[in-house]
Design a protein around this motif. Structure first.
Motif, PDB file in Angstrom:
ATOM      1  N   SER A 106      -7.288 -19.854  -4.437  1.00  0.00           N
ATOM      2  CA  SER A 106      -7.384 -20.627  -3.207  1.00  0.00           C
ATOM      3  C   SER A 106      -7.086 -19.736  -1.999  1.00  0.00           C
ATOM      4  O   SER A 106      -6.159 -18.918  -2.045  1.00  0.00           O
ATOM      5  CB  SER A 106      -6.379 -21.786  -3.253  1.00  0.00           C
ATOM      6  N   PRO A 107      -7.862 -19.876  -0.908  1.00  0.00           N
ATOM      7  CA  PRO A 107      -7.633 -19.037   0.282  1.00  0.00           C
ATOM      8  C   PRO A 107      -6.205 -19.078   0.808  1.00  0.00           C
ATOM      9  O   PRO A 107      -5.687 -18.063   1.276  1.00  0.00           O
ATOM     10  CB  PRO A 107      -8.616 -19.616   1.311  1.00  0.00           C
ATOM     11  N   GLN A 108      -5.545 -20.238   0.730  1.00  0.00           N
ATOM     12  CA  GLN A 108      -4.172 -20.317   1.239  1.00  0.00           C
ATOM     13  C   GLN A 108      -3.168 -19.589   0.342  1.00  0.00           C
ATOM     14  O   GLN A 108      -2.007 -19.403   0.727  1.00  0.00           O
ATOM     15  CB  GLN A 108      -3.723 -21.762   1.454  1.00  0.00           C
ATOM     16  N   ASN A 109      -3.633 -19.168  -0.846  1.00  0.00           N
ATOM     17  CA  ASN A 109      -2.753 -18.425  -1.753  1.00  0.00           C
ATOM     18  C   ASN A 109      -3.075 -16.933  -1.772  1.00  0.00           C
ATOM     19  O   ASN A 109      -2.641 -16.207  -2.665  1.00  0.00           O
ATOM     20  CB  ASN A 109      -2.848 -18.981  -3.177  1.00  0.00           C
ATOM     21  N   ILE A 110      -3.853 -16.481  -0.779  1.00  0.00           N
ATOM     22  CA  ILE A 110      -4.186 -15.058  -0.666  1.00  0.00           C
ATOM     23  C   ILE A 110      -3.387 -14.469   0.488  1.00  0.00           C
ATOM     24  O   ILE A 110      -3.443 -14.964   1.612  1.00  0.00           O
ATOM     25  CB  ILE A 110      -5.699 -14.854  -0.441  1.00  0.00           C
ATOM     26  N   PHE A 111      -2.641 -13.416   0.210  1.00  0.00           N
ATOM     27  CA  PHE A 111      -1.778 -12.775   1.204  1.00  0.00           C
ATOM     28  C   PHE A 111      -2.321 -11.375   1.498  1.00  0.00           C
ATOM     29  O   PHE A 111      -2.661 -10.636   0.574  1.00  0.00           O
ATOM     30  CB  PHE A 111      -0.346 -12.683   0.684  1.00  0.00           C
ATOM     31  N   THR A 112      -2.401 -11.040   2.777  1.00  0.00           N
ATOM     32  CA  THR A 112      -2.998  -9.769   3.191  1.00  0.00           C
ATOM     33  C   THR A 112      -2.057  -8.980   4.089  1.00  0.00           C
ATOM     34  O   THR A 112      -1.462  -9.531   5.016  1.00  0.00           O
ATOM     35  CB  THR A 112      -4.315 -10.014   3.952  1.00  0.00           C
ATOM     36  N   ASP A 113      -1.940  -7.688   3.810  1.00  0.00           N
ATOM     37  CA  ASP A 113      -1.210  -6.764   4.688  1.00  0.00           C
ATOM     38  C   ASP A 113      -2.146  -5.652   5.120  1.00  0.00           C
ATOM     39  O   ASP A 113      -2.916  -5.126   4.313  1.00  0.00           O
ATOM     40  CB  ASP A 113      -0.002  -6.149   3.963  1.00  0.00           C
ATOM     41  N   LYS A 114      -2.078  -5.298   6.387  1.00  0.00           N
ATOM     42  CA  LYS A 114      -2.849  -4.170   6.900  1.00  0.00           C
ATOM     43  C   LYS A 114      -1.875  -3.053   7.262  1.00  0.00           C
ATOM     44  O   LYS A 114      -1.488  -2.898   8.414  1.00  0.00           O
ATOM     45  CB  LYS A 114      -3.668  -4.580   8.116  1.00  0.00           C
ATOM     46  N   GLN A 115      -1.465  -2.302   6.268  1.00  0.00           N
ATOM     47  CA  GLN A 115      -0.577  -1.177   6.511  1.00  0.00           C
ATOM     48  C   GLN A 115      -0.516  -0.272   5.294  1.00  0.00           C
ATOM     49  O   GLN A 115      -1.096  -0.572   4.249  1.00  0.00           O
ATOM     50  CB  GLN A 115       0.824  -1.647   6.900  1.00  0.00           C
ATOM     51  N   SER A 116       0.174   0.833   5.445  1.00  0.00           N
ATOM     52  CA  SER A 116       0.257   1.856   4.407  1.00  0.00           C
ATOM     53  C   SER A 116       0.856   1.299   3.118  1.00  0.00           C
ATOM     54  O   SER A 116       1.631   0.345   3.137  1.00  0.00           O
ATOM     55  CB  SER A 116       1.104   3.017   4.929  1.00  0.00           C
ATOM     56  N   GLY A 117       0.499   1.955   2.021  1.00  0.00           N
ATOM     57  CA  GLY A 117       1.067   1.569   0.722  1.00  0.00           C
ATOM     58  C   GLY A 117       2.223   2.448   0.310  1.00  0.00           C
ATOM     59  O   GLY A 117       2.589   2.484  -0.864  1.00  0.00           O
ATOM     60  N   LYS A 118       2.840   3.151   1.283  1.00  0.00           N
ATOM     61  CA  LYS A 118       3.923   4.079   0.919  1.00  0.00           C
ATOM     62  C   LYS A 118       5.167   3.359   0.437  1.00  0.00           C
ATOM     63  O   LYS A 118       5.977   3.935  -0.290  1.00  0.00           O
ATOM     64  CB  LYS A 118       4.267   4.993   2.104  1.00  0.00           C
ATOM     65  N   ASP A 119       5.371   2.103   0.869  1.00  0.00           N
ATOM     66  CA  ASP A 119       6.509   1.334   0.367  1.00  0.00           C
ATOM     67  C   ASP A 119       6.137  -0.142   0.359  1.00  0.00           C
ATOM     68  O   ASP A 119       5.006  -0.514   0.685  1.00  0.00           O
ATOM     69  CB  ASP A 119       7.775   1.579   1.213  1.00  0.00           C
ATOM     70  N   PHE A 120       7.082  -0.997  -0.017  1.00  0.00           N
ATOM     71  CA  PHE A 120       6.798  -2.427  -0.141  1.00  0.00           C
ATOM     72  C   PHE A 120       7.431  -3.246   0.985  1.00  0.00           C
ATOM     73  O   PHE A 120       7.568  -4.457   0.875  1.00  0.00           O
ATOM     74  CB  PHE A 120       7.261  -2.933  -1.511  1.00  0.00           C
ATOM     75  N   ASN A 121       7.775  -2.582   2.063  1.00  0.00           N
ATOM     76  CA  ASN A 121       8.333  -3.281   3.213  1.00  0.00           C
ATOM     77  C   ASN A 121       7.194  -3.820   4.072  1.00  0.00           C
ATOM     78  O   ASN A 121       6.974  -3.394   5.209  1.00  0.00           O
ATOM     79  CB  ASN A 121       9.230  -2.337   4.023  1.00  0.00           C
ATOM     80  N   ARG A 122       6.466  -4.787   3.504  1.00  0.00           N
ATOM     81  CA  ARG A 122       5.298  -5.370   4.168  1.00  0.00           C
ATOM     82  C   ARG A 122       5.526  -6.873   4.283  1.00  0.00           C
ATOM     83  O   ARG A 122       5.870  -7.529   3.288  1.00  0.00           O
ATOM     84  CB  ARG A 122       4.033  -5.104   3.354  1.00  0.00           C
TER      85      ARG A 122
END
Length: 204
Positions: free
Chosen positions: A29-45
């Motif tokens: 479901s679209p409301q269950n999709i989470f998106t981050d636009k940033q580096s993958g160097k750590d998980f502080n997203r």
């Protein structure tokens, strides 16, 4: 049981359309999709953190590939452990069928999945290191060619020397000098030093 998807793109110049289409095909479901636009160097997203808080035991998390989850070898391993062991969530890495915890419940399956995870997360981090190294080498080569980075310097007015002369003989106060040059005081003094170095070089 709920199904979730996680999308990561490494910069605002990229979009997650391919990842989103793959998740849609899985019925997430679209409301269950989470998106981050940033580096993958750590998980502080921010959205990854929101997703982890939402996940409950028995839920299923889809991610396109292991490098979309992250690029830090140690942290990928730790997040995988938190999700699968502590939160007891299933994970499906869509482009790597061996990394689907729903089909790796027995000892051999878990062993194979762990080995594949270690290999892929190592490759993901190694690629991140190589990208950074290539960027550093590219910047060094550009600087050697005389390319300058950062914002362009404030242009010096054509009558800068005359403005400085009037300021030095107190025909202009400092505030008027800054207004005429359209500069901050730090920029003015930097330009003044450059002017004096040029004048000194001409005398030599």
């Amino acid at each position: 049981m709920k199904e979730y998807g996680y999308i990561r793109v490494s910069s605002t110049d990229q979009n997650g359309d391919r990842q989103r289409r793959a998740l849609n095909e899985r019925g997430v479901s679209p409301q269950n999709i989470f998106t981050d636009k940033q580096s993958g160097k750590d998980f502080n997203r921010p959205n990854y953190i929101r997703l982890v808080k939402r996940l409950r035991e028995g839920d299923l998390l889809y991610v396109m590939s292991i490098d979309r989850l992250g690029r830090n070898y140690g942290e990928i391993q730790e997040q995988w452990r938190i999700l699968t062991k502590e939160k007891e969530v299933d994970i499906c890495v869509m482009d790597m069928p061996l990394l689907d915890t729903r089909t790796a419940k027995d000892l051999i399956g878990t062993f194979i999945a762990d080995m594949v995870l270690q290999l892929l997360s190592f490759v993901a981090e190694n690629e991140r290191v190589n990208i950074r190294k290539r960027q550093e080498q590219g910047i060094a080569a550009a600087k050697a060619r005389g390319v300058r980075f950062g914002r362009p310097g404030k242009p010096v007015p054509g009558n800068f020397g005359e403005i400085v002369r009037k300021w030095e003989v107190k025909e202009l106060d400092f505030g008027e000098v800054l207004r005429l040059c359209d500069m901050s005081d730090a920029t003015f003094y930097r330009r003044l030093r450059e002017l004096r170095r040029r004048d000194s070089a001409k005398k030599d």
